[in-house]
Motif scaffolding. Sequence first.
Motif, PDB file in Angstrom:
ATOM      1  N   PHE A 158     -16.763  11.487 -40.753  1.00 57.20           N
ATOM      2  CA  PHE A 158     -15.657  11.726 -39.816  1.00 57.20           C
ATOM      3  C   PHE A 158     -14.283  11.661 -40.499  1.00 57.20           C
ATOM      4  O   PHE A 158     -13.268  11.458 -39.831  1.00 57.20           O
ATOM      5  N   ASP A 159     -14.283  11.817 -41.812  1.00 59.59           N
ATOM      6  CA  ASP A 159     -13.039  11.814 -42.593  1.00 59.59           C
ATOM      7  C   ASP A 159     -12.248  10.514 -42.383  1.00 59.59           C
ATOM      8  O   ASP A 159     -11.009  10.520 -42.346  1.00 59.59           O
ATOM      9  N   VAL A 160     -12.952   9.406 -42.257  1.00 59.71           N
ATOM     10  CA  VAL A 160     -12.311   8.151 -41.884  1.00 59.71           C
ATOM     11  C   VAL A 160     -11.434   7.614 -43.014  1.00 59.71           C
ATOM     12  O   VAL A 160     -10.368   7.022 -42.754  1.00 59.71           O
ATOM     13  N   THR A 161     -11.826   7.832 -44.277  1.00 58.29           N
ATOM     14  CA  THR A 161     -11.031   7.299 -45.386  1.00 58.29           C
ATOM     15  C   THR A 161      -9.678   7.971 -45.481  1.00 58.29           C
ATOM     16  O   THR A 161      -8.638   7.301 -45.619  1.00 58.29           O
ATOM     17  N   TYR A 165      -5.955   6.426 -44.766  1.00 53.10           N
ATOM     18  CA  TYR A 165      -4.879   6.493 -45.755  1.00 53.10           C
ATOM     19  C   TYR A 165      -3.609   7.088 -45.161  1.00 53.10           C
ATOM     20  O   TYR A 165      -2.496   6.741 -45.585  1.00 53.10           O
ATOM     21  N   GLN A 166      -3.716   7.963 -44.172  1.00 53.52           N
ATOM     22  CA  GLN A 166      -2.553   8.597 -43.579  1.00 53.52           C
ATOM     23  C   GLN A 166      -1.724   7.653 -42.717  1.00 53.52           C
ATOM     24  O   GLN A 166      -0.611   8.013 -42.317  1.00 53.52           O
ATOM     25  N   LEU A 167      -2.234   6.471 -42.394  1.00 48.42           N
ATOM     26  CA  LEU A 167      -1.434   5.501 -41.652  1.00 48.42           C
ATOM     27  C   LEU A 167      -0.244   5.055 -42.496  1.00 48.42           C
ATOM     28  O   LEU A 167      -0.370   4.823 -43.704  1.00 48.42           O
ATOM     29  N   LEU A 168       0.916   4.935 -41.865  1.00 56.08           N
ATOM     30  CA  LEU A 168       2.140   4.637 -42.609  1.00 56.08           C
ATOM     31  C   LEU A 168       2.072   3.317 -43.382  1.00 56.08           C
ATOM     32  O   LEU A 168       2.481   3.279 -44.554  1.00 56.08           O
ATOM     33  N   PRO A 169       1.579   2.213 -42.809  1.00 65.35           N
ATOM     34  CA  PRO A 169       1.506   0.979 -43.620  1.00 65.35           C
ATOM     35  C   PRO A 169       0.615   1.118 -44.852  1.00 65.35           C
ATOM     36  O   PRO A 169       0.938   0.597 -45.924  1.00 65.35           O
ATOM     37  N   ILE A 170      -0.499   1.830 -44.708  1.00 63.85           N
ATOM     38  CA  ILE A 170      -1.393   2.022 -45.852  1.00 63.85           C
ATOM     39  C   ILE A 170      -0.732   2.904 -46.908  1.00 63.85           C
ATOM     40  O   ILE A 170      -0.836   2.638 -48.116  1.00 63.85           O
ATOM     41  N   ARG A 171      -0.041   3.928 -46.473  1.00 67.41           N
ATOM     42  CA  ARG A 171       0.664   4.785 -47.420  1.00 67.41           C
ATOM     43  C   ARG A 171       1.736   4.014 -48.178  1.00 67.41           C
ATOM     44  O   ARG A 171       1.930   4.217 -49.382  1.00 67.41           O
TER      45      ARG A 171
END
Length: 337
Positions: A158-161, A165-171
């Motif tokens: 489901f393209d979860v990774t 990664y696209q979440l702003l805190p993770i970026r």
Amino acid sequence: MPTLSLYDVAASVAKLKMYPYFDIANYILMCSLVREDAAASHPSSASSSSSSSSSSSSSSSSSSTLTSAASASSSSSSSSPPSSTISTTSIIATTTETTTAFSRKHPLSCWLSSMLMCFSTVILTNLLLGESPITPFTNNRDLLTASIVWYAMNYSPFDVTYKFYQLLPIRVIVACLKEVHRANKVYRGVSFALRAYPQSYVIIFTVGALKGAGYFYMRLFERLVRGTWIPTANEILQPTLATKTSLLATLVFVLRNLGYFETSHHVLYLYVIVLFLVFRLIYIVVDIRNPFLPFENVFCALFLGGIVDALKKAMSRETKPEESAPTKGQAVKAKEE
């Protein structure tokens, strides 16, 4: 209780090992760059599939559309969704299909281009310094780690990774780890170049730029692996923020080596890391892509002919109305005619 001085903190930062956390952040960023660039460079596959599906659906429903045209026209203002919503939904669907189409159809090309980006700094600097460019591929640990990251970024369920990664805190976290990794590469590359070529400043600055932003210079070649040729989009024509900050850090290290700074190497290395982090956070949060632009404009105006070009344009604007204005005799003649 003993207090830590700035030198102790800088020495601890300088002893940080890049593997695994900083290297993994670098691999994540490189694989995402390849994926996003592939989506931008190969829109035809998704657009053709979407157009074929839309044409088949339109041909199958043409008769029903003709029979229900009268009833649909009477209730279209209340029941039909806005066209902007439909177009936005179709764009999102097309983008999602495009991002996964290339990795599904060309997995070998996708893997090789990602590996070229992950190890671009070592490959390019080895080519420049006369060493073997395939040295990164002899390290099984790094190659396996980069391959695992590549697989997770492109083939997770489901393209979860990639969505995580696209979440702003993770970026932001990945970008900060990448900046520490970049500063470490520039520091070690410039230190080696200063020992090997102490008086060759062109080579020293080239090594610093390649160590800090080598993946942008590798992009022209990794696009060839993916079947894309865009010669006008290269780092030499349009330098990015990564190249400019790497050159600035190289200048700082060179001046320190020449004796213009009395600061120790570790403290100066810590200052460079903080500088890289500040520029990256400004880029992500405030969306300022080139903080050096005001200084570049002033430099171009003073030393690269900007003032002369502005004077030429001002003089041409003043002479054009005088040349185009009719004389008094021409105006009288035109009035008599």
